[in-house]
Design a protein around this motif. Structure first.
Motif, short mmCIF file in Angstrom:
data_model
loop_
_atom_site.label_atom_id
_atom_site.label_comp_id
_atom_site.label_asym_id
_atom_site.label_seq_id
_atom_site.Cartn_x
_atom_site.Cartn_y
_atom_site.Cartn_z
N GLY A 137 22.60 63.72 87.41
CA GLY A 137 21.81 64.74 88.27
C GLY A 137 20.54 64.94 88.26
N PHE A 138 19.82 65.40 86.88
CA PHE A 138 18.20 65.58 86.69
C PHE A 138 17.39 64.79 86.90
CE2 PHE A 138 14.55 68.36 86.78
CZ PHE A 138 13.72 67.24 85.67
N PHE A 139 17.66 63.46 85.48
CA PHE A 139 17.17 62.46 85.34
C PHE A 139 17.27 61.14 86.26
CE2 PHE A 139 14.57 64.24 82.52
CZ PHE A 139 15.54 64.50 80.50
N ILE A 140 18.19 61.46 86.75
CA ILE A 140 18.02 59.96 87.05
C ILE A 140 18.78 60.34 89.33
CG2 ILE A 140 20.29 58.02 87.71
CD1 ILE A 140 21.80 58.41 85.15
N LEU A 141 19.12 60.81 89.36
CA LEU A 141 19.52 61.27 91.14
C LEU A 141 17.50 62.08 91.35
CD1 LEU A 141 22.84 62.31 91.75
CD2 LEU A 141 21.64 60.02 91.87
N PHE A 142 17.19 62.88 90.90
CA PHE A 142 16.22 63.44 90.97
C PHE A 142 14.86 62.91 90.50
CE2 PHE A 142 13.43 66.64 93.21
CZ PHE A 142 12.69 67.40 91.42
N VAL A 143 14.83 62.88 89.11
CA VAL A 143 13.66 62.11 88.94
C VAL A 143 13.36 60.65 89.45
CG1 VAL A 143 11.95 61.75 86.99
CG2 VAL A 143 13.10 63.51 86.57
N GLY A 144 14.47 59.81 88.80
CA GLY A 144 14.37 58.83 89.19
C GLY A 144 14.59 58.14 90.39
N ARG A 145 15.22 58.69 91.42
CA ARG A 145 15.37 58.29 92.89
C ARG A 145 14.27 59.15 93.68
NH1 ARG A 145 21.19 57.27 93.83
NH2 ARG A 145 21.35 56.04 92.63
N ASN A 146 13.75 60.11 93.31
CA ASN A 146 11.70 60.23 93.57
C ASN A 146 11.11 59.30 93.40
OD1 ASN A 146 12.14 62.44 95.51
ND2 ASN A 146 12.69 63.74 93.52
N LEU A 147 11.11 58.98 92.04
CA LEU A 147 9.41 58.02 91.53
C LEU A 147 9.66 56.65 92.29
CD1 LEU A 147 7.83 59.23 89.01
CD2 LEU A 147 9.46 57.79 87.15
N GLY A 158 15.72 54.88 89.47
CA GLY A 158 17.31 55.46 90.04
C GLY A 158 18.27 55.38 89.84
N GLN A 159 18.33 54.57 88.12
CA GLN A 159 19.50 54.09 87.67
C GLN A 159 19.51 54.84 86.50
OE1 GLN A 159 20.08 50.03 87.88
NE2 GLN A 159 18.33 49.14 87.82
N PRO A 160 21.41 54.35 85.76
CA PRO A 160 21.13 54.44 84.94
C PRO A 160 20.71 53.52 83.38
CG PRO A 160 23.25 54.89 85.45
CD PRO A 160 22.18 54.18 86.99
N CYS A 161 20.05 54.01 82.65
CA CYS A 161 19.19 53.09 81.57
C CYS A 161 19.19 54.44 80.23
CB CYS A 161 17.58 52.25 82.44
SG CYS A 161 16.86 54.01 83.14
N ILE A 237 25.16 60.26 76.87
CA ILE A 237 24.85 59.02 77.38
C ILE A 237 25.92 58.07 78.44
CG2 ILE A 237 23.24 58.91 75.49
CD1 ILE A 237 25.72 56.37 74.28
N LEU A 238 27.52 59.03 78.43
CA LEU A 238 28.28 58.67 79.55
C LEU A 238 28.13 57.86 80.48
CD1 LEU A 238 31.03 57.85 77.82
CD2 LEU A 238 32.13 59.95 79.40
N PHE A 239 27.38 58.50 81.33
CA PHE A 239 27.08 58.04 82.29
C PHE A 239 25.54 57.67 82.64
CE2 PHE A 239 30.93 59.79 83.28
CZ PHE A 239 31.47 61.70 82.90
N THR A 240 25.09 57.78 81.91
CA THR A 240 23.34 57.32 81.93
C THR A 240 23.14 56.18 81.61
OG1 THR A 240 23.22 59.24 79.78
CG2 THR A 240 22.63 60.53 82.23
#
Lengths: 323, 230, 295
Positions: A137-147, A158-161, A237-240
């Motif tokens: 929710g935070f890193f991928i969707l919020f930070v990642g997508r906004n970046l 904005g994707q798992p990595c 790390i399951l979804f991230t």
């Protein structure tokens, strides 16, 4: 005739005491209860070893999986585990140490410090799956997508990595590092700080030259414990960023010719591998030895790290005891 | 706030020893003069015999002082008290010896008829006795004012002594036969003058003990200042 | 209410050793009449530190009440008093070590060479280099002996290795411990005995060339022989440094100091030459304390 002590002292010491039944029972009970977890541990490890030891060959450790995970090795998993853990500690260690330094050296006893300490403690109690969801929710969707939006990089961040997986893990292990660093800093006697200040050192010089060198051991122990914790966690790390099977290692070439780990890629990981194999393998029976083998490798890694931490802690305690 | 110290008990013991010695000394002086004035040979003998007790007391008291110095490391008032006490013990013993000297001169004088009616000598004796009594009283009551007054009287005793000397000198010049008796009287005068000096010394010690100031040898007049300030 | 010593302007030349604080009675100056208790005719060191009406508060608690005294150059000043009387607090005011305590507040002036160290714009770090401190329990760092003594120099930015070595040797010699450790400078300072560690701490303080040394009960954790060594060291050091020592041991104050100040519940009750305090104290409270009638 032998001389006999007739004083009350004499008679008190020459009469043997009656056996205390309750103390004896408690003694036995305590020993038994200590043994139980030890026995469980021995059982688990022995079973895993027996079932999986033969699967752990050199090829197993260095080759990639093949044949639908039923043959080959787990090298990518080992590589992935090591890399994600490394990145995790690179993020978490500086943050944790700085937080601990603030809390111990600069914070004092105000309300803010109390809040921060409470937050750290609560963080330690959060279930790891929640971390995983937070990571998404935070890193991928919020930070990642906004970046991505800001830098116009499409769908890079904005994707798992590995980057976000490491970030999530680092939030998980942050309390471990903060608490163990705090402990290490508090173990430095106040008299040393006073002596340093009295010699004309500034507060920061004192921290740098007197406090941190002495706290090194405790900080390192905390780092090792954090690594061993992070290496074994699955849920965060399951979804991230974790994947079951990837054809390539998460590496790339910086500027085209410097080989480097690419944190924006996904990776394979030991504990995740075990989980998926156990639940989603096409042939559960056949993959059993590989499962046990992978588990053995993961356990060995974790145990080794924990032993290092313990050994280092003992060594450092000896040094501190001289003070 | 003051705590009772074991040391205070020992100081009390020292004080009592001193006072006993003082009493014996005062009595020795009184009796030696009385033996002369009343022409009492028995009393003179008594004085001579009683001196031994004073001497024994000196040794005892001095030992106690040294013990306290070694074992208690006294400072401030306690130190001054013990330091003064050691000197006073000494002075008292000397006064006792001088009383014996007077008694011995008296025994010699009583062998012959009086040379002249005794006026100045008894007067001098009275003064000296009072000085001894007052100096010891000042010690008991820690009265530095009284002590200082004793010091001032010393001059009077000295001048009386000189007067006696002049008078007896004229006797001796007039009639050489009177020399032995005159000399005995002269010596008694001298002993009394010395007793007065010792009483002065005791008073000086008392002032030091109480105020911490030294007034020996007219040092204060020489310095021209009060010595201490607060 | 303090007792102030008056300086004799004529005798400020320090031609004679000012460690010569022999009892005044026996010092005979032919042209000047013998005096007792005053300073005329006697050599008196100039004033190094002048404390004026120093108040100190820990939050609401008042630890020092208008304490005033003079500390003279190249002399040893002892501060005595019962536990909790404020003498250690006073000492720590002299190098502003109390600043870091939350809720600490000072009023009054502390003049060093005429400058108020509590005034605006004072460089506290530089002050602490000039005013060294030795603590009750020796606190060498868990580093080598060399690194311990060199610490202050390293902090101060001295980078020339040779110069540091020279200073370390000089300081260890001044602290009378060079012979004992010269062959093991790289060994941990914690290997040494308590008395030796304390001397290392003294060397460490000396290395930065202070002018004033503050000692907070430096020998109270040591055995009698180590204590005697430290006291001897103080005697030697006072020829070059101004020393202020807090002690609860009266005999030590008597043995070691030239001036003594008696503190009681935050007040400076009496301050005078040590001989005067111990022979003829002015205040009854001083006398009661030093003779053990309370405390």
């Amino acid at each position: 005739m032998d001389a006999v002590l007739t004083t009350s002292l004499g008679s008190a010491i020459s009469n043997p005491s009656k056996p205390d039944l309750r103390a004896l029972v408690l003694d036995i009970l305590v020993r038994v209860f200590t043994l139980i977890p030890l026995l469980v541990l021995v059982y688990i490890f022995t079973k895993i070893y027996r079932q999986g030891a033969h699967a752990v060959t050199w090829e197993f450790l260095t080759a990639a999986p093949s044949g639908g995970m039923l043959e080959g090795g787990i090298f990518p998993c080992i590589f992935g585990t090591l890399m994600v853990t490394l990145l995790m500690i690179l993020i978490a260690l500086p943050l944790g140490i700085c937080a601990a330094i603030y809390l111990v050296e600069y914070g004092g006893s105000g309300a803010l410090v109390g809040w921060i300490k409470a937050a750290v403690n609560n963080l330690a109690g959060v279930p790891s799956i929640v971390f995983g969801l937070f990571g998404v929710g935070f890193f991928i969707l919020f930070v990642g997508r906004n970046l991505d939006h800001l830098l116009q990089t499409g769908l890079l961040f904005g994707q798992p990595c590995m980057l976000w997986a490491s970030a999530t893990l680092s939030v998980l292990v942050l309390p471990v590092i903060v608490v163990s660093t705090e402990e290490a800093l508090n173990a430095v006697p106040q008299s040393h700080r006073t002596a340093s200040l009295a010699l004309g050192a500034t507060k920061w010089q004192t921290i740098q030259n007197v406090v941190l060198p002495q706290a090194r051991g405790g900080i390192l122990t905390g780092a090792i414990l954090a690594i061993s914790r992070g290496a074994g966690e699955t849920a965060p790390i399951l979804f991230t960023g974790c994947a079951y099977f990837l054809p390539h290692l998460p590496v790339g070439n910086l500027f085209g010719f410097i080989p480097m780990v690419n944190p924006m890629k996904q990776f394979m990981e030991l504990s995740y591998h075990i989980f998926v194999m156990a639940t989603q393998s096409i042939d559960a029976e056949k993959s059993l030895p590989i499962q046990y083998g992978t588990t053995l490798v993961l356990l060995a890694l974790t145990f080794m790290l924990n032993f290092c931490a313990i050994a280092y802690r003992i060594h450092f305690r000896k040094q501190l005891r001289q003070a | 706030m003051a705590m009772e110290r074991h040391f205070d008990e020992e100081l009390k013991e020292l004080r009592e020893k001193l006072l006993r010695m003082a009493a014996l000394t005062e009595s020795a002086v009184a009796r030696s003069v009385k033996s002369l004035v009343r022409r009492d040979t028995e009393m003179a003998h008594l004085v001579i015999l009683a001196d031994d007790e004073i001497n024994m007391m000196e040794i005892e008291a001095e030992e106690l002082c040294l013990k306290l110095l070694a074992l208690r490391q006294p400072i401030a008032k306690d130190l001054r008290f013990i330091a003064a006490a050691m000197k006073i013990i000494n002075e008292l013993e000397r006064i006792g010896d001088l009383s014996v000297n007077i008694a011995q001169r008296t025994l010699d004088i009583l062998k012959e008829p009086l040379l002249k009616p005794l006026i100045d000598i008894p007067r001098m004796a009275g003064l000296a006795q009072k000085m001894v009594t007052d100096s010891l009283e000042a010690f008991v009551h820690e009265d530095s004012v009284l002590a200082r007054s004793v010091c001032l009287r010393d001059d009077e005793v000295d001048s009386l002594n000189y007067q006696i000397f002049r008078e007896l000198l004229s006797y001796m010049l007039e009639d050489p036969q009177t020399v032995t008796r005159a000399v005995d009287l002269l010596l008694i005068g001298r002993h009394l003058e010395r007793i007065a000096d010792h009483a002065t010394n005791i008073s000086e010690e008392v002032v030091y003990m109480v105020q911490g100031k030294t007034i020996k040898h007219h040092i204060e007049e020489r310095a021209g200042s009060s010595g201490r300030f607060a | 209410m303090g007792v102030f010593i008056m300086t004799d302007e004529e005798d400020r030349a320090k031609t004679e050793s000012v460690a010569d604080s022999a009892p005044v009675r026996h010092k005979i100056k032919t042209s000047v009449p013998r005096t007792f208790g005053t300073e005329s005719g006697e050599l008196v060191q100039p004033v190094k530190i002048q404390v004026e009406n120093l108040d100190f508060y820990y939050g609401l608690t008042r630890a020092l009440k208008k304490a005033s005294l003079l500390i003279r150059e190249r002399s040893v000043t002892a501060l005595i008093g019962p536990s909790g009387c404020g003498k250690s607090t006073f000492l720590r005011c002299l190098n502003r070590m109390n600043d870091d305590i939350p809720g600490a507040r000072t009023d009054g002036r502390v003049l060093m060479d005429g400058i108020d160290i509590y005034g605006p714009g004072i460089n506290v770090v530089a002050l602490r280099r000039l005013v060294g401190m030795v603590f009750q329990k020796s606190n060498p760092f868990p580093k080598s002996i060399f690194d311990n003594v060199a610490y202050g120099l390293k902090i101060g930015g001295m980078s020339d290795r040779e110069e540091v070595e020279v200073r370390v040797e000089e300081s260890l010699k001044k602290a009378a411990i060079w012979e004992e450790v010269k062959d093991r400078l790289d060994h941990s300072a914690l290997e040494l005995s308590g008395g030796q560690q304390q001397r290392i701490c003294i060397a460490r303080a000396l290395a930065v060339h202070p002018e004033i040394i503050l000692m907070d009960e430096p020998a109270s954790a040591l055995d009698p022989i180590s204590t005697a060594k430290i006291e001897e060291l103080i005697h030697i050091l006072k020829q070059d440094y101004t020393i202020v020592i807090v002690t609860h041991n009266m005999q030590q104050a008597a043995r070691v100091s030239d001036y003594t100040g008696f503190f009681l519940t935050g007040e400076m009750i009496e301050f005078d030459r040590t001989q005067t305090i111990f022979e003829v104290p002015s205040d009854k409270r001083t006398e009661d304390y030093i003779t053990g009638r309370f405390g």
